[in-house]
Design an enzyme around this catalytic site. Structure first.
Site, short mmCIF file in Angstrom:
data_model
loop_
_atom_site.label_atom_id
_atom_site.label_comp_id
_atom_site.label_asym_id
_atom_site.label_seq_id
_atom_site.Cartn_x
_atom_site.Cartn_y
_atom_site.Cartn_z
N VAL A 79 13.69 -9.97 72.90
CA VAL A 79 13.20 -10.83 73.98
C VAL A 79 13.02 -12.25 73.47
CG1 VAL A 79 12.07 -8.95 75.20
CG2 VAL A 79 10.79 -10.22 73.50
N ALA A 116 13.30 -5.21 69.24
CA ALA A 116 13.22 -3.75 69.10
C ALA A 116 14.60 -3.22 68.74
CB ALA A 116 12.69 -3.13 70.39
N LEU A 139 11.01 -13.69 70.44
CA LEU A 139 9.58 -13.43 70.40
C LEU A 139 9.31 -12.06 69.78
CD1 LEU A 139 6.72 -14.36 71.36
CD2 LEU A 139 7.17 -13.13 73.49
N ASP A 142 6.55 5.75 78.64
CA ASP A 142 6.66 5.27 77.24
C ASP A 142 5.53 4.29 76.95
OD1 ASP A 142 7.67 5.02 74.70
OD2 ASP A 142 9.19 3.55 75.24
N ALA A 201 16.81 -3.79 72.23
CA ALA A 201 16.88 -5.12 72.85
C ALA A 201 15.98 -6.08 72.10
CB ALA A 201 16.46 -5.04 74.32
N LYS A 212 14.86 -10.60 78.41
CA LYS A 212 15.09 -9.36 77.66
C LYS A 212 16.59 -9.07 77.69
CE LYS A 212 13.96 -4.41 77.65
NZ LYS A 212 13.20 -3.33 78.31
#
Length: 490
Positions: free
Chosen positions: A64, A59, A56, A217, A62, A78
């Site tokens: 997801v 990054a 989906l 973050d 990681a 994740k």
């Protein structure tokens, strides 16, 4: 972090950096599938009725995948990239080496405590890579929001029985992240967009000032706009924690801005409490600088740029040689990143004005009589052991005075700066003496006409004299460098 600062970088650069949040090139399913199976410790069919092989979002650390549990619940898987740990360790090694070099070679690096900041960042990043810590962070933030009950902010439910150090399974949040919710935002009225921004900033400040546990973050990829008009938060790897004294000092600083404390005394005390007192701090100079800031940003109805306020605060910190502890750095990082998301939600949002109002509200809440009583009781419990020991210590001192046994121990050169000064002084003296001796010795050898001839007109002793003269020149330059370096370091 730079992807949230549209006021620092041109739009084209910000757009490319935003891609690192959710649109990095993904690992192939042939690599990810065995990693998920290994980290769950069971086959996929034992947990999921369906899992999407196409990520989906992906990054840098990681990616997801959408999935459905056997009971029909839609979840997000994740999974950490298999090789990312080695890459992060290499990057952190570079950062720590660079910070150590800057700490040794620059005055501003020493004053700012850049090496400690880098170590704090490294520890934070190592925590982000352990999803068991992220699981605990999600529970802490969820409990904080539930206790407050003031904000429509959702944290996804986690499934610890299926999660592990490198794998996290949680409920799927409906809606879209702010970074890709342009169409949804365009359909909202100005009032609704301002309400979303106010909710986000209010929840962030309450976490920092009241609870002491906050999401550190909050870039636009980690904030979801929900179909019910609320907000959702993701990615709790970076969570900051503040002690009660630091929470109060931050709140008092915002409170002083809202109350237009142009004298700057209260805000100055808050800054010193937050950052610690540097050596040879000029309190009056800090008060004047803080007073100017408060006059500029406090009170009135004029709108101000939040980033300009952060820039002015940072310049004040550097000018007066404050160091920044890692928890405070995390809090300012959270506020700086959330401002970028706020301006995406509502470009007209007055971050400074709303932060002033919320800081005022939160501090008034902390100053309620019941909370003051609780705080006084807590402080009293802290000093009770000291009060209990005081009579015995006073009795011992009076007995020693009466019987002539009283003495005081003082350690000369206890302060590290005094030791550094003497060490530097002796280094300069020794190098200068060696340089002078080498030059004098070389002159004596060069002018000597004794010793065997190496070539016609050049004696061996004269050759050694020129070599020694070069050594004396090098030592003289070294001595001058120590003098100038000592002058720069103060």
């Amino acid at each position: 972090m730079l992807s949230t600062r549209r006021d620092v970088l041109p739009p084209a650069y910000v757009h490319e950096l935003e891609l690192l949040q959710t649109q990095v090139s993904p690992e192939p399913w042939s690599v990810i599938e065995p990693a998920i199976i290994e980290r769950m410790g069971r086959p996929l069919s034992d947990v999921f009725s369906r899992i999407d092989a196409t990520p989906l979002a992906a990054a840098s650390v990681a990616q997801v995948h959408e999935a459905t549990l056997l009971d029909g619940t839609d979840v997000i898987v994740k999974v950490q990239r298999p090789k990312v740990l080695n890459q992060v360790n290499q990057d952190l090694d570079i950062i720590l080496r660079l910070a150590s070099w800057l700490n040794k070679t620059t005055v501003w690096g020493q004053d700012l405590g850049i090496e400690k900041l880098a170590k704090g960042f490294a520890n934070s990043l190592e925590e982000e890579l352990d999803y068991r810590i992220e699981l605990g962070n999600m529970r802490a933030i969820e409990d904080s929001l539930r206790r407050s009950g003031k904000f429509s902010v959702t944290v996804p439910h986690i499934y610890p029985e299926f999660s592990s150090e490198r794998l996290l399974i949680m409920d799927k949040l409906p809606g879209r992240p702010v970074s890709s919710a342009g169409k949804i935002l365009a359909e909202l009225s100005d009032k609704e967009r301002k309400g979303l921004a106010t909710t986000l900033l209010g929840a962030t400040l309450e976490q920092i000032i009241t609870d002491g546990v906050f999401h550190a973050d909050l870039h636009s990829g980690n904030i979801f706009i929900m179909p019910d008009g609320g907000l959702g938060l993701l990615d709790f790897g970076a969570v900051g924690r503040l002690d009660p004294g630091t929470q109060t000092a931050l709140g008092l600083m915002l409170y002083s801005i809202d109350q237009n404390d142009s004298a700057g005394a209260g805000a100055t005390d808050s800054i010193i409490e937050l950052l610690g007192r540097p050596e040879n701090l000029d309190d009056r100079a800090v008060e004047r600088a803080v007073g100017e800031l408060l006059t500029r940003y406090g009170g009135g109805s004029q709108s101000y740029d939040g980033q300009k306020l952060f820039d002015d605060l940072f310049n004040l910190v550097l000018a007066h040689r404050f160091s920044v502890p890692a928890p405070i750095s995390a809090a300012f990082r959270a506020l700086a990143s959330v401002e970028g998301a706020l301006l995406v939600i509502d470009p007209t949002f007055d971050v400074v004005a709303v932060a002033r109002n919320d800081g005022n509200r939160l501090m008034r809440s902390k100053l309620k009589s019941t909370k003051i009583t609780d705080e006084l009781q807590r402080r009293a419990m802290q000093i009770l052991p000291m009060i209990d020991r005081m009579p015995r210590r006073i009795n011992k001192i009076t007995e020693d005075l009466e019987q002539g046994r009283f003495s005081m121990n003082m350690r000369v050169l206890e302060n590290p700066s005094d030791r550094r000064f003497l060490t530097s002084l002796f280094q300069q003296l020794i190098v200068a003496v060696l340089a002078g001796a080498a030059v004098l010795g070389s002159i004596m050898l060069i002018t000597s006409e004794e010793g065997p001839l190496l070539t016609e007109g050049i004696h061996l002793y004269a050759f050694f004299g020129f070599v020694l003269l070069f050594g004396g020149f090098v030592l003289s330059m070294r001595s001058l460098m120590l003098v100038f370096k000592r002058g720069v370091d103060g």
